[in-house]
Write a protein that holds these residues in place. Structure first.
Motif, PDB file in Angstrom:
ATOM      1  N   ASP A 192       0.814  -1.226   0.000  1.00 47.18           N
ATOM      2  CA  ASP A 192       0.000   0.000   0.000  1.00 47.18           C
ATOM      3  C   ASP A 192       0.843   1.269   0.000  1.00 47.18           C
ATOM      4  O   ASP A 192       0.300   2.375   0.016  1.00 47.18           O
ATOM      5  CB  ASP A 192      -0.933   0.021   1.219  1.00 47.18           C
ATOM      6  CG  ASP A 192      -1.900  -1.155   1.188  1.00 47.18           C
ATOM      7  OD1 ASP A 192      -2.146  -1.668   0.068  1.00 47.18           O
ATOM      8  OD2 ASP A 192      -2.379  -1.577   2.256  1.00 47.18           O
ATOM      9  N   GLN A 193       2.166   1.137   0.068  1.00 45.64           N
ATOM     10  CA  GLN A 193       3.107   2.264   0.052  1.00 45.64           C
ATOM     11  C   GLN A 193       2.832   3.260   1.178  1.00 45.64           C
ATOM     12  O   GLN A 193       2.761   4.467   0.960  1.00 45.64           O
ATOM     13  CB  GLN A 193       3.091   2.946  -1.326  1.00 45.64           C
ATOM     14  CG  GLN A 193       3.509   2.003  -2.437  1.00 45.64           C
ATOM     15  CD  GLN A 193       3.421   2.591  -3.836  1.00 45.64           C
ATOM     16  OE1 GLN A 193       3.190   1.868  -4.790  1.00 45.64           O
ATOM     17  NE2 GLN A 193       3.602   3.895  -3.975  1.00 45.64           N
ATOM     18  N   ILE A 194       2.669   2.717   2.393  1.00 42.16           N
ATOM     19  CA  ILE A 194       2.468   3.615   3.540  1.00 42.16           C
ATOM     20  C   ILE A 194       3.450   3.325   4.682  1.00 42.16           C
ATOM     21  O   ILE A 194       3.890   2.195   4.870  1.00 42.16           O
ATOM     22  CB  ILE A 194       1.032   3.578   4.114  1.00 42.16           C
ATOM     23  CG1 ILE A 194       0.555   2.131   4.312  1.00 42.16           C
ATOM     24  CG2 ILE A 194       0.052   4.354   3.262  1.00 42.16           C
ATOM     25  CD1 ILE A 194      -0.757   2.039   5.058  1.00 42.16           C
ATOM     26  N   TYR A 200       3.720   4.184   8.874  1.00 46.72           N
ATOM     27  CA  TYR A 200       2.932   4.707   9.993  1.00 46.72           C
ATOM     28  C   TYR A 200       3.492   4.243  11.336  1.00 46.72           C
ATOM     29  O   TYR A 200       4.235   3.269  11.409  1.00 46.72           O
ATOM     30  CB  TYR A 200       1.457   4.307   9.863  1.00 46.72           C
ATOM     31  CG  TYR A 200       1.206   2.818   9.803  1.00 46.72           C
ATOM     32  CD1 TYR A 200       1.254   2.136   8.588  1.00 46.72           C
ATOM     33  CD2 TYR A 200       0.897   2.085  10.952  1.00 46.72           C
ATOM     34  CE1 TYR A 200       1.025   0.771   8.513  1.00 46.72           C
ATOM     35  CE2 TYR A 200       0.665   0.726  10.893  1.00 46.72           C
ATOM     36  CZ  TYR A 200       0.724   0.068   9.677  1.00 46.72           C
ATOM     37  OH  TYR A 200       0.508  -1.274   9.598  1.00 46.72           O
ATOM     38  N   LYS A 229       1.470   9.210   9.866  1.00 43.53           N
ATOM     39  CA  LYS A 229       1.307   8.323   8.726  1.00 43.53           C
ATOM     40  C   LYS A 229       1.582   9.092   7.437  1.00 43.53           C
ATOM     41  O   LYS A 229       1.214  10.263   7.316  1.00 43.53           O
ATOM     42  CB  LYS A 229      -0.150   7.830   8.723  1.00 43.53           C
ATOM     43  CG  LYS A 229      -0.516   6.892   7.602  1.00 43.53           C
ATOM     44  CD  LYS A 229      -1.953   6.411   7.830  1.00 43.53           C
ATOM     45  CE  LYS A 229      -2.471   5.668   6.634  1.00 43.53           C
ATOM     46  NZ  LYS A 229      -3.832   5.165   6.837  1.00 43.53           N
ATOM     47  N   THR A 234       2.255   8.432   2.882  1.00 44.91           N
ATOM     48  CA  THR A 234       2.432   7.499   1.764  1.00 44.91           C
ATOM     49  C   THR A 234       3.706   7.881   1.020  1.00 44.91           C
ATOM     50  O   THR A 234       4.192   8.993   1.120  1.00 44.91           O
ATOM     51  CB  THR A 234       1.255   7.580   0.779  1.00 44.91           C
ATOM     52  OG1 THR A 234       1.170   8.919   0.305  1.00 44.91           O
ATOM     53  CG2 THR A 234      -0.048   7.185   1.425  1.00 44.91           C
ATOM     54  N   ASP A 268       6.196   7.168  -2.764  1.00 42.23           N
ATOM     55  CA  ASP A 268       6.218   6.712  -4.162  1.00 42.23           C
ATOM     56  C   ASP A 268       7.294   5.656  -4.360  1.00 42.23           C
ATOM     57  O   ASP A 268       8.363   5.742  -3.766  1.00 42.23           O
ATOM     58  CB  ASP A 268       6.543   7.890  -5.097  1.00 42.23           C
ATOM     59  CG  ASP A 268       5.363   8.842  -5.217  1.00 42.23           C
ATOM     60  OD1 ASP A 268       4.222   8.392  -4.982  1.00 42.23           O
ATOM     61  OD2 ASP A 268       5.595  10.028  -5.518  1.00 42.23           O
TER      62      ASP A 268
END
Lengths: 472, 199
Positions: free
Chosen positions: B146-148, B150, B156, B158, B160
């Protein structure tokens, strides 16, 4: 009409083996240069997976990083020797041509590639070494890779590469007398910073570039990586073709003329665009000296060492402060007042015949300052032979320089050529990182002429007025 | 290569910009012919004094960062040489993720080949993490799918990542194995070109 292209785009398009959505391009590699430090694990990987070298005939190996420069054939460090021996065994096992320490073609990988004519316009060239950008001087797309990529190229002769962004570094006007290619590239990095080229491939253009010899163009392209660009290149022209004519791996006779026609078509088209363009005025560039711990930390010889308090951002202040502390310099002191203990003329940036000639001119008939130890390390066996034929070795040794054998030497100190902690070196190499030339060693990057002048004066001095000065 | 999907770990900060590969792994340790065992030399000149004693001020030596697997650093991380010994040392020491405002190109390429995720965050996000990591045991979770990134306090963001390196990391693929599936195309290409031999 077809859209005009720059040379980077042209070479790239000619080498795409496979292209599909969501993937980088699969790019063909025309020449893979190999040395002893970044290859052993790659060959081991091939063996473990039962893989072969796809194109040993497009691969060429040399030994340079570990090679001793005093007694060339006696490698005292057993680990260095093991790396050297391992490369020889790997080349024998996989059938790769090797310029062994004993071989007359031996030398620094980025010096011998061009010398042997292996480096040619329009080629894609890789090597497990970041200064592979050097070969871009010939209008080749040349970049450094890691050992996993070395293994990948050995096995497949290709690499997955996302098409790069392109940048034009425009150099306006001509360089002044006594101002060199080294000063220009240092000034470019000083002006735009050590990461201005990250994500880009650079094409250098402009009058000052066109007027440069191939040796000088190599110096410029060599340090592209110090500005963050993996590759930097120059469109080929008559200077390029004249350099290549008659060299060992270059086509001869009619085939050469055909090659020249092909090479000419690589030059950037009129009206071609780039993703970024930056400009520098060559007429304003002075001889440069780095004062800090990365190549962007450089100033003209007439300037003073920066004061951290003058920096706008807190992070920059911290970085300048730390660099001054490491380098043992005072904020605001004139760089010309800085006394040196060592001089190193060598490395893939500045160890070619013309570099040695220019340095020799400065020191001819003079003596190295009594508190300075100075060495010259030619870039290859062939440079060494040619220099000796002209009597340059005698000029250097008469002045009190040590005349060494070819290798990477004190550029990175993987052999026994090291600067002791706290001592200061005027070096023609490419990196002034902390500990680069030995733990605690203080490196100042300069041109061969500036290094030679500093060797005589015992401190940095403006080479443009040096010969007129009283030396002592 | 071990796949990387979700990674949770302690964060170790090194608040410096332009950390070059000569600092990550000094040249005297490049002479080994193996891929393993470089972790002991990671940041050697910063970690140890001239006598080889650990420098207590360096984060990697501080007990609160013991077992850290996420490294956070300033911009242009990994500049300099192409030596893959740098990511080998980072990985062998136990790091799986590096977070910085920017990375040098060659270093970044090398991380992917070794199953290390290099996350480009904003300067502000990096400074926030640096600050939070002053607290002992500060942990981040990275979900690559999910490219996150946290933490447990609601921080949190995101990030690339290009599809190809993402796929390589998620699957832990042997890239050469993948490329060899294109053998026929490579051979076709070779037949269509005049190649200059080195022999």
């Amino acid at each position: 009409m077809e859209r005009p292209k720059n040379i980077i785009q042209k070479i790239w398009e000619q080498h795409v083996v496979h292209r599909e959505e969501g993937k980088p391009d699969l790019l063909y590699i025309d020449l893979h240069l190999v040395h002893e430090v970044t290859s052993p694990q790659a060959f081991e990987g091939l063996r473990m997976n039962g893989r072969k070298v796809r194109r040993p005939d497009l691969t060429f190996a040399t030994m340079d990083h570990n090679v001793p420069t005093r007694q060339r054939l006696v490698i005292e460090d057993p680990i260095s020797k093991k790396q050297i021996d391992t490369l020889q065994q790997n080349c024998e096992e996989f059938g790769i041509p090797l310029a062994h320490i004993h071989h007359p073609d031996n030398g620094i990988v980025h010096v011998i590639g061009p010398e042997l004519g292996l480096t040619q316009p329009g080629k894609t060239i890789v090597c497990g070494d970041s200064h592979t950008s050097t070969h871009g001087a010939f209008g080749a797309l040349a970049f450094g890779i890691g050992t996993s990529e070395v293994e990948h190229v050995l096995a497949t002769q290709t690499l997955w590469q996302a098409p790069p962004k392109t940048m034009n570094v425009k150099v306006k006007g001509k360089l002044g007398k006594g101002v060199t290619a080294k000063d220009l590239i240092l000034a470019i990095i000083g002006k735009f910073g050590v990461k201005f080229g990250t994500g880009y491939i650079i094409e250098y253009t402009g009058e000052a570039i066109r007027e440069m010899s191939m040796d000088e163009r190599m110096t410029v392209c060599n340090m592209s990586i110090e500005g963050g660009a993996r590759a930097g290149l120059i469109s080929p022209d008559e200077t390029t073709f004249e350099y290549l004519r008659g060299r060992k791996h270059v086509p001869q006779g009619k085939a050469f003329e055909e090659a020249v026609t092909r090479w000419k078509s690589l030059a950037t088209d009129e009206g071609a665009e780039y993703d970024a363009v930056v400009e520098i005025d060559a007429t304003e560039v002075e001889p440069q000296v780095t004062w800090g711990t990365n190549p962007g930390m450089c100033i003209p010889i007439s300037a003073n060492v920066p004061n951290p308090e003058d920096a706008d951002k807190a992070n920059d202040r911290e970085e300048i402060k730390r660099a001054l502390e490491y380098m043992g310099l005072e904020a605001g002191q004139p760089i010309s007042s800085v006394k040196i203990d060592h001089v190193f003329i060598g490395s893939c940036t500045n160890s070619r015949l013309s570099d040695l000639r220019k340095a020799a001119e400065i020191i001819r008939g003079k003596k190295v300052h009594p508190s300075v130890k100075a060495i010259v390390v030619p870039g290859s066996f062939s440079v060494k032979m040619a220099a000796e034929k002209e009597g340059l070795d005698k000029v250097f040794t008469d002045a009190g320089f040590e005349w060494r054998n070819a290798g990477c030497s004190m550029c990175l100190g993987m052999n026994d050529d090291l600067i002791p902690s706290g001592e200061r070196c005027a070096s023609t190499s490419n990196r002034n990182f902390e500990g680069r030339q030995g733990k605690g060693a203080r490196t100042h990057l300069v041109s061969p002429e500036m290094a030679a002048a500093a060797a005589i004066a015992g401190h940095f001095v403006d080479v443009r007025t040096f010969s007129a000065q009283e030396v002592g | 290569m071990e796949p990387l999907r979700i990674h949770q770990g302690i964060v170790c900060p090194i608040n410096r910009a332009n950390i070059d590969t000569d600092q990550i792994i000094p040249k005297q340790f490049l002479k080994r012919i193996e891929r393993s065992g470089f972790g002991q030399f990671l940041f050697y000149n910063w970690r140890f004094d001239d006598e080889g004693n650990p420098n207590p001020d360096f984060p990697l030596n501080q007990p609160q960062y013991k077992g850290a697997s996420i490294l956070v650093a300033g911009e242009n991380f990994g500049c300099g040489s192409s030596r893959e010994h740098a990511p080998w040392a980072v990985q062998d020491f136990g790091f799986r993720v590096i977070i910085a405002p920017s990375f040098a190109d060659i270093f970044k390429n090398n991380t992917v080949k070794n199953g290390i995720l290099a996350i480009q965050a904003t300067e502000e996000q990096v400074q926030t993490i640096m600050k939070k990591a002053e607290t002992e045991g500060y942990t981040l979770t990275i979900n690559l799918e999910d490219q996150i990134v946290y933490d447990s306090e609601g921080f949190k963001f995101t990030f690339d990542i290009a599809p190809y390196p993402k796929e390589m990391l998620l699957n832990g693929w042997d890239e050469i194995g993948v490329t060899l599936k294109y053998e026929e195309k490579i051979a076709q290409y070779e037949q269509s070109k005049q190649l200059v031999h080195t022999k």
